[in-house]
Design an enzyme around this catalytic site. Structure first.
Site, mmCIF file in Angstrom:
data_model
loop_
_atom_site.group_PDB
_atom_site.id
_atom_site.type_symbol
_atom_site.label_atom_id
_atom_site.label_comp_id
_atom_site.label_asym_id
_atom_site.label_seq_id
_atom_site.Cartn_x
_atom_site.Cartn_y
_atom_site.Cartn_z
ATOM 1 N N LYS A 59 15.955 4.268 -21.345
ATOM 2 C CA LYS A 59 16.734 3.170 -21.934
ATOM 3 C C LYS A 59 17.788 2.750 -20.923
ATOM 4 C CE LYS A 59 16.572 1.523 -25.115
ATOM 5 N NZ LYS A 59 15.978 0.241 -25.504
ATOM 6 N N HIS B 33 7.119 0.612 -30.603
ATOM 7 C CA HIS B 33 8.583 0.648 -30.539
ATOM 8 C C HIS B 33 9.136 1.632 -31.566
ATOM 9 C CE1 HIS B 33 12.397 -1.049 -32.291
ATOM 10 N NE2 HIS B 33 12.740 -0.978 -31.019
#
Ligand code: GKR
Ligand code: MG
Length: 418
Positions: A188, A315
């Protein structure tokens, strides 16, 4: 099989200070647990976001579904659409724009999953069978790395420790691989200046040379920055996820970088597919049944992606075991979902609302439950504890930005930031 009761229970569980382009995760993550009970005494489970506005819609819609047959999913969808109407306010984390259709799909999803759980239980088959049958026995997930603080500012450091540079990210990866056996990695990004995140990807590539890598800055970069980073990372990334905002910007980047682009932000509802396909903005779509309208609608989207040559991944947001079970059944029964899926499971660190044993990670993959329905059972004691935590935690909607600004008052979630 008629729906007699629906129980909607908000829960909260501890969440570490994970950093992203919007700020930092608060100490508690919220979810809503949905239990659908039929006249024959069968119960099905669903899990969705816990933000107050969404919880209110889920509660309101639950009332409107009493008396429907669990097979009447089209009627169910229509009733929910009529209630949700134009109330397009719900956003959660970094999942792109809110649209009317996405709002309805998000509310419909936990009810649909619960009905499929019941149908599987009634027929004595796993949910993956209702979705066309599994094409893999175990679903691979990726190690989902986050830059993070050692602990929440007012608390003791957590067991994952700090990860604020390359060394911290490599150490975090080693820990997640040791504990879960992951065989692919997602970082991330969108937290530090791009050169620092390029250095982290290079460090990961050096430390884990055989592992596919992904980087996801959640649209924190301009088109120019995205192109520069994409070119610099040639040869290291399996895909680059949401470097920049919007279908037009993504298309510009896609045409100029060597790796495919993936998204869970610029294509989040069916109406986004035609322009994204026409402009070749993405190569990979991250499915998410929580906002693509449940499992069956997600399967339809997957088939459309196959037709138009888009690859699939999945996701995730902070979630519990009912979601993990649903994600695993969907991924197992989606032939063209060939990339390892995302999951936040390691960050929940054992906290769950389902009884232990049904879901486990072996070599980074979750074996697809073979018992009927979703294959998970509610842990009622855990549900009660987590509901109490929800009542006491003082958080009613996820807000990474305001939480970050308590410690860094000048922080701005403005995008593009670089
Ligand atoms: O949990 O902070 C997070 C993630 O950034 C999440 O909000 C995103 O929606 O995981 C997501 C993503 O892939 O963009
Ligand atoms: Mg993403």
């Amino acid at each position: 099989m008629i729906i007699r009761q629906i129980h909607v229970t908000p829960v909260a569980f501890r969440d570490p200070p994970l950093l992203n382009a919007a700020g930092v995760h608060e100490p508690w993550a919220l979810r809503t647990i949905v239990e659908v009970v039929t006249d024959e005494g069968l119960t099905g489970l669903g899990e969705t976001y816990g933000d107050l506005d969404h919880l209110g819609k889920v509660r309101e819609c639950a009332q409107a579904l009493i008396g429907l047959d669990i097979h009447a999913l089209n009627t169910m969808y229509a009733r929910i659409a009529a209630i949700v109407g134009e109330r397009v306010t719900d956003l959660h984390g970094l999942t792109g724009v809110a649209t009317k259709e996405k709002s309805v799909d998000r509310v419909f999803s936990p009810f649909e999953v619960a009905c499929l759980d019941i149908r599987g239980k009634a027929a004595g088959v796993p949910v993956s069978d209702l979705l066309g049958g599994k094409v893999r026995d175990a679903v691979p997930y990726s190690a989902y790395l986050f830059y993070k603080w050692a602990g929440h500012p007012d608390q003791e450091p957590d067991r994952f420790g700090a990860a604020l540079d390359e060394a911290g990210i490599v150490a975090q990866t080693a820990l997640l691989i040791k504990e879960y056996g992951f065989t692919s990695i997602k970082l991330k990004g969108g937290v530090f200046p791009p050169d620092q995140e390029i250095a982290a990807i290079r460090a990961l590539h050096e430390a884990f040379p055989d592992m596919p890598l992904r980087l996801d800055p959640n649209a924190a970069w301009s088109v120019e920055t995205s192109i520069r980073v994409g070119r610099e990372l040639d040869g290291t990334l399996q895909y680059l996820e949401d470097p920049t905002a919007g279908i037009a910007g993504m298309a510009e980047v896609a045409a100029a970088v060597p790796m495919p682009l993936a998204t869970n932000m610029c294509v989040v509802t069916p109406e986004h597919l035609p322009p994204a396909i026409a402009s070749r903005a993405i190569g990979v779509l991250l499915l998410d049944h929580h906002y693509w309208g449940g499992l069956v609608r997600s399967s339809h989207i997957a088939a459309m992606c196959d037709t138009f040559g888009l690859a699939l991944s999945m996701h995730s947001n902070s979630h519990l075991g009912i979601s993990l079970a649903a994600m695993t059944h969907l991924a197992a029964a989606t032939p063209n979902l060939t990339f390892a899926c995302d999951t936040h499971t390691p960050w929940q660190d054992g906290q769950d609302v389902v009884l232990p044993g049904a879901l486990r990670f072996t070599d980074g993959a979750v074996p697809v439950p073979t018992t009927s329905g979703l294959g998970v059972e509610l842990d009622r004691d855990a549900l009660a504890v987590m509901n109490e935590q929800y009542e006491k935690c003082g958080i009613v909607a996820r807000d990474d930005t305001s939480y970050m600004q308590r410690f860094a008052p000048t922080f701005s979630a403005r995008r593009p930031r670089w």
